[in-house]
Design a protein around this motif. Sequence first.
Motif, PDB file in Angstrom:
ATOM      1  N   ALA A 337       0.817  -1.228   0.000  1.00  0.00           N
ATOM      2  CA  ALA A 337       0.000   0.000   0.000  1.00  0.00           C
ATOM      3  C   ALA A 337       0.844   1.269   0.000  1.00  0.00           C
ATOM      4  O   ALA A 337       0.358   2.343  -0.370  1.00  0.00           O
ATOM      5  N   LYS A 338       2.119   1.156   0.392  1.00  0.00           N
ATOM      6  CA  LYS A 338       2.967   2.339   0.560  1.00  0.00           C
ATOM      7  C   LYS A 338       3.131   3.105  -0.748  1.00  0.00           C
ATOM      8  O   LYS A 338       3.578   2.561  -1.755  1.00  0.00           O
ATOM      9  N   ASP A 339       2.747   4.359  -0.737  1.00  0.00           N
ATOM     10  CA  ASP A 339       2.875   5.276  -1.881  1.00  0.00           C
ATOM     11  C   ASP A 339       2.060   4.830  -3.098  1.00  0.00           C
ATOM     12  O   ASP A 339       2.128   5.469  -4.150  1.00  0.00           O
ATOM     13  N   GLY A 340       1.309   3.742  -2.984  1.00  0.00           N
ATOM     14  CA  GLY A 340       0.504   3.264  -4.115  1.00  0.00           C
ATOM     15  C   GLY A 340       1.335   2.807  -5.298  1.00  0.00           C
ATOM     16  O   GLY A 340       0.812   2.620  -6.401  1.00  0.00           O
ATOM     17  N   LEU A 341       2.637   2.603  -5.099  1.00  0.00           N
ATOM     18  CA  LEU A 341       3.546   2.276  -6.211  1.00  0.00           C
ATOM     19  C   LEU A 341       3.236   0.927  -6.840  1.00  0.00           C
ATOM     20  O   LEU A 341       3.251   0.777  -8.063  1.00  0.00           O
ATOM     21  N   ALA A 342       2.978  -0.079  -5.986  1.00  0.00           N
ATOM     22  CA  ALA A 342       2.776  -1.438  -6.503  1.00  0.00           C
ATOM     23  C   ALA A 342       1.546  -1.501  -7.392  1.00  0.00           C
ATOM     24  O   ALA A 342       1.587  -2.040  -8.514  1.00  0.00           O
ATOM     25  N   VAL A 343       0.434  -0.955  -6.902  1.00  0.00           N
ATOM     26  CA  VAL A 343      -0.804  -0.973  -7.699  1.00  0.00           C
ATOM     27  C   VAL A 343      -0.625  -0.173  -8.980  1.00  0.00           C
ATOM     28  O   VAL A 343      -1.036  -0.616 -10.063  1.00  0.00           O
ATOM     29  N   GLU A 446      -4.026  11.335  -4.608  1.00  0.00           N
ATOM     30  CA  GLU A 446      -3.099  10.752  -3.644  1.00  0.00           C
ATOM     31  C   GLU A 446      -2.253   9.642  -4.264  1.00  0.00           C
ATOM     32  O   GLU A 446      -1.135   9.391  -3.829  1.00  0.00           O
ATOM     33  N   SER A 447      -2.798   8.997  -5.286  1.00  0.00           N
ATOM     34  CA  SER A 447      -2.023   7.957  -5.972  1.00  0.00           C
ATOM     35  C   SER A 447      -0.960   8.567  -6.885  1.00  0.00           C
ATOM     36  O   SER A 447       0.010   7.905  -7.266  1.00  0.00           O
ATOM     37  N   GLY A 448      -1.153   9.842  -7.263  1.00  0.00           N
ATOM     38  CA  GLY A 448      -0.227  10.500  -8.178  1.00  0.00           C
ATOM     39  C   GLY A 448      -0.402  10.071  -9.617  1.00  0.00           C
ATOM     40  O   GLY A 448       0.391  10.437 -10.490  1.00  0.00           O
ATOM     41  N   ILE A 482       0.415  20.367  -6.067  1.00  0.00           N
ATOM     42  CA  ILE A 482       1.566  21.241  -6.323  1.00  0.00           C
ATOM     43  C   ILE A 482       2.837  20.400  -6.477  1.00  0.00           C
ATOM     44  O   ILE A 482       3.667  20.671  -7.354  1.00  0.00           O
ATOM     45  N   ALA A 483       2.970  19.353  -5.657  1.00  0.00           N
ATOM     46  CA  ALA A 483       4.130  18.466  -5.779  1.00  0.00           C
ATOM     47  C   ALA A 483       4.131  17.742  -7.125  1.00  0.00           C
ATOM     48  O   ALA A 483       5.192  17.501  -7.721  1.00  0.00           O
ATOM     49  N   LEU A 484       2.943  17.434  -7.632  1.00  0.00           N
ATOM     50  CA  LEU A 484       2.838  16.714  -8.907  1.00  0.00           C
ATOM     51  C   LEU A 484       3.204  17.590 -10.109  1.00  0.00           C
ATOM     52  O   LEU A 484       3.370  17.084 -11.219  1.00  0.00           O
TER      53      LEU A 484
END
Length: 554
Positions: A337-343, A446-448, A482-484
Amino acid sequence: LFSKPILFHPSLINTTTTTTFFTLSSIMASRGPTTLPPSPVALAFKHIQWEPLGSLRLTAQETALLRMAETNPIDYTLADSRDASMYARVLLKLLAEASTAGAGTGEVSKISDTRSEEEALKTLDIDPLGVVTHYALTKLFEIISTLGNGATGVTVGAVFYVGKDGVLVDQWKALLRVLNKGGKGDAYTQKGAALCLAHILLVSCPSQKRSAPTTDKDGQPIKARPVSYASAVEPLEALTAWIVSQLKNASGIMVGLCIPALTALMGAVETRLLFCSSGGIKYLSRQLRIGSKGAKSNDNKKKMGQASVQQLYELSFCLWCLTYDLLPNYTVRADFAKDGLAVAALVDLVAIAPREKVVRVALSSLSNLATSIADQSPAPAGSPALDGTHFLSEMIACGLMKAITHLRDRQFTDPDIIDDVDRLHKLLVENYKEMSRWEVYKNEVESGHLQWGSTHTEAFFKENAKMLEGKDGDFHLLKVLIALLSSKDDDVAAIACYDIGEFVRHYPNGRAIAKRLGAKELVMPLIEHENVELQRHALQCVSKIMVNNWEFVR
């Protein structure tokens, strides 16, 4: 590596920890050890003269043993555990002494294509220690492969673990020394050393004892020997750290050095959990995302920094193996689940669909995530519950519904893919119905993984701009947008520009808030970006921040 792995869904297997682990171990065992390709200088092996190579410090007995092994069939050499152990330790000594004498950075390390016998002989003259290193690793892997199938009645454990307690031979450090040469080392020897070490250490894992051969080729029982897992823990940690560092820092074909060893380690629960606790899921997912973006570009497939389709498959296969540790381990679910990277990485693979086998493994991984439950390992107090509902929300945010819809219109020959597509489509639709448009947007940001759609429109922001305040009034979601703006994905940066501009228009004092949080400074450089579409959205965003009545100057 594997043409078609056997895929199991949680609904098809017993969800107890032991059965799940045994299922994966059985699959890996039935496939046999991951193969090591022939050395590019293999044709020079039979011409090696041991006596002139004084730097190897071989005794007369060791030289005789090497010659005997060359003249006899491998099964004969390994028929006695003491002889087999002595032979293996001589090969490890070759590695250690050659490495100490400087092998691994000479002429052989620069060769990638197979050499003819004449060319290989010239290389032997120029870099004999480099050829010896390739020879030792090739023979070591031959030992491991032969012992692994139980044909001789001698096991890997009996050869590499000694004494009444079955302690790992100290010479294993020669393999680690090869790995520690890093980028300056020989790519073939690093791949071979990692793979050999993985198979040697794997037999010590308690979970592997169930899948170890019990009879030889003649049906005679193989005597069980003690194998100390405790003696292998430190080497396993060192090997895992090397693999994770490769995934973290390397790119393209260089990542391929660690994939065979990583795949081997996926066969045991102990090594999978060690990989997860070392941050492996994050870096494995990152490599998949980088590789899938490269595959999508359809540029030169052999370019450094870009994964081949086969490499994407091998990496996704490893991630699939790790999804079978979701049920009994909250920490594994948290890593996924961390940072949604895997999904996000798996959804990217499904969306670009580079090959049917890659889609199959990615879909099965997503299906396992979507159907995971927290009953066996609930969240610690104060931590969020992580189960299939959480992962489904991430999948929706990453645009899996669109990708699944496209897949439903395609014809697949593999029934596994069809079943997974139908299962995921049903779960996604059910979960989507329970989510408001704002929840869908929030999860997406939030997933970016921003994608143009109905939540990136003027009508949506007229209705929901105030929601960007957040429950605590900290404008967390606006900060994420803003980060994106710094995203390397041009589409994501363009959508972030649009959303920030719409927030500025529809939220009272939105201009001042966006400026205070640094939006203007990050958007301004994008006005000169080479991507015309991103350039346009950046210019509009700056205009909305700077101009009071934007609608009059559109």
